[in-house]
Design an enzyme around this catalytic site. Sequence first.
Site, short mmCIF file in Angstrom:
data_model
loop_
_atom_site.label_atom_id
_atom_site.label_comp_id
_atom_site.label_asym_id
_atom_site.label_seq_id
_atom_site.Cartn_x
_atom_site.Cartn_y
_atom_site.Cartn_z
N CYS B 107 0.87 -1.18 0.00
CA CYS B 107 0.00 0.00 0.00
C CYS B 107 0.91 1.23 0.00
CB CYS B 107 -0.87 -0.05 1.25
SG CYS B 107 -1.93 1.38 1.46
N CYS B 114 -2.02 15.14 3.27
CA CYS B 114 -3.14 15.16 2.33
C CYS B 114 -3.91 16.47 2.50
CB CYS B 114 -4.08 13.98 2.62
SG CYS B 114 -5.41 13.81 1.41
N CYS B 118 -10.60 14.64 5.06
CA CYS B 118 -11.70 13.72 5.42
C CYS B 118 -11.73 13.54 6.94
CB CYS B 118 -11.52 12.37 4.73
SG CYS B 118 -11.57 12.50 2.93
N CYS B 121 -9.96 10.29 8.72
CA CYS B 121 -8.64 9.85 8.27
C CYS B 121 -7.52 10.50 9.08
CB CYS B 121 -8.47 10.19 6.79
SG CYS B 121 -6.85 9.78 6.15
N GLY B 159 -2.19 10.40 1.25
CA GLY B 159 -2.39 11.30 0.12
C GLY B 159 -3.50 10.89 -0.83
N SER B 191 -6.75 4.30 -5.56
CA SER B 191 -7.92 4.69 -4.79
C SER B 191 -8.01 6.20 -4.69
CB SER B 191 -7.81 4.08 -3.38
OG SER B 191 -8.85 4.56 -2.57
N SER B 213 -13.61 6.15 -2.95
CA SER B 213 -14.06 6.24 -1.55
C SER B 213 -15.44 6.87 -1.52
CB SER B 213 -13.08 7.11 -0.74
OG SER B 213 -11.82 6.51 -0.72
N HIS B 215 -18.43 6.01 1.01
CA HIS B 215 -18.71 6.19 2.45
C HIS B 215 -20.13 6.64 2.81
CE1 HIS B 215 -14.60 5.26 2.58
NE2 HIS B 215 -14.14 6.45 2.30
#
Lengths: 225, 344
Positions: B107, B114, B118, B121, B159, B191, B213, B215
């Site tokens: 990953c 970033c 969000c 996160c 990021g 992603s 993403s 959600h």
Amino acid sequence: MQSTYQNQHKHGLKAVRITGNEEISPNVYVISWERTVGFEPGQVIKITADPQEPPRIYSICSGNKEDEFYVLFNVKPAGILTPRLATMKPGEEIYVSEPYGSFSCDESPAHCIATGTGIAPFYSMIRSGKFNNKTLIHGVSYANQFYFEDFLQKELGNRYIRCCSRETNGVHFPGRITEYLLGRDELPKGDKYYLCGQALMVVEVRDLLIQKGIPYGQIYAEIFF
Amino acid sequence: MDTSKEPLFGKTLKELTLVVADLGLPKFTALQITDWLYKKPVGSIEGMSNLSKKNRELLAEKYDFGTVLPTKVQVSADGTKKYLFVTGKHQFIETAMIPDENRTTVCVSSQVGCKMGCLFCMTAKQGFQGQLSAGEIVNQIRSIDEAASVSNIVYMGMGEPFDNLDEVLKSIEILTSDWGFGMSPRRITVSSIGIVPAMLRFLQESEAHLAISLHTPFDEQRKSLMPVQIAYPIAEVVEELKKFDFSGQRRVSFEYILFKGLNDTALHVKELSRLLNGIKCRINLIRFHPVPGTPLVSPDEETILHFKTQLNDRGILTTIRASRGQDIYAACGLLSTKEQNKEM
């Protein structure tokens, strides 16, 4: 290649002629061009000086009944767009998208919190007459970064709070926005909170508001990217 | 790594062709260099043994090999590893390696911090510190202990990949080209939270899988979780995706972190199936790993399973992602180098 994908998207770009470009504070400019479409205060617009370069997104800072679009930008010396934009003169062409986005306030009481040029969407709301029941909190490093200060003071009176982190003069709150909010005994829990600025400010202020009991569903953020 | 010199690692064959032309080396040297950079386990220009000594010296005058070893490794009880790397700008990034029975997934991070903010996160809490180069992205695969056995790559670390699209696309080119790592693009998933113009370009210029993403399917709720919803609403993201053909091998999936009492209701199931109607996709349910300062919690296992069953019953292929590396903060949404970057 980039212009290809931009044009495929509904926020495609069109050429417009600049009508004004004024430095209102060191390295901070307001650029304008004729308004031919309507918009909602709080919306953004994409701008580039070269259609081959990816556009950047800026909040509109003019009122929605004014004849021109105004956009507030600060010059990032290492940036591709803003150093060039700062040198452009009326009559020259830039490329802009249609306004889009949904960072709009309703009639509910609200606190609108911004740092630096993040004041733009709120300034647009004020100039559009859509700022009833709302308080503006603006945070900057130096006092000359309180853009549109005279107008805002006249329009908002004590609903205009200025936080200045690197200068003190007895008028502004001496410190960062987070320090100002921390010092408030209680924040209205029924209000909405609108944030606009750099990512770190947004997450720090949001965490602080949540810590002070504001439901996160009442916090809306516009981020710069 | 000698930061005063330009790194070779992270350059494409085309860029290396210009490098060798500039130095007056034979054209075929570019392909030889890609072999050393991307296929063979050496870490220095000196080690490029099929180049003449003189040519290696010419290269080394201006360039550095460019790979960087991790400065720290943490190992989870479940075998997941978290690697810490220093970037060329002296900032830290994290990379997770997730071993499984049949695969080794890495990953990777695409930015330092970033900008997207969000609510759920950990990376968002550190704000944005900078972009990673393609070399710094690919180095996260090349320089870990498991480099030789990496089978899958997910751009799900620190990021937003579509906020650094040029470098992300370049890194995918290096990973998938014959002269590079030679991986299948079907082993790579990028992603994103759905920055529409960049997403369209990614779909046109790459063959890698896409994960969005999601959600929550509801506009106001998504705005309070993910500020990007204001600029690029999920309905617009999905509308654009419906124009692409995902009936072949290329896959689009939607990531859905479950939050107790917030987005785990029957109403959400119904709206999700309405939103995604007409698009061949899957939903990947993710358990929420609490982060400080966030008033969100994960629902219990029963609710998660029920949510999955309801979606499957409505014909949406839905899976639950296994939580890995939680004890070393390597799990989804927990990567952060805020403290390390402060110390630099």
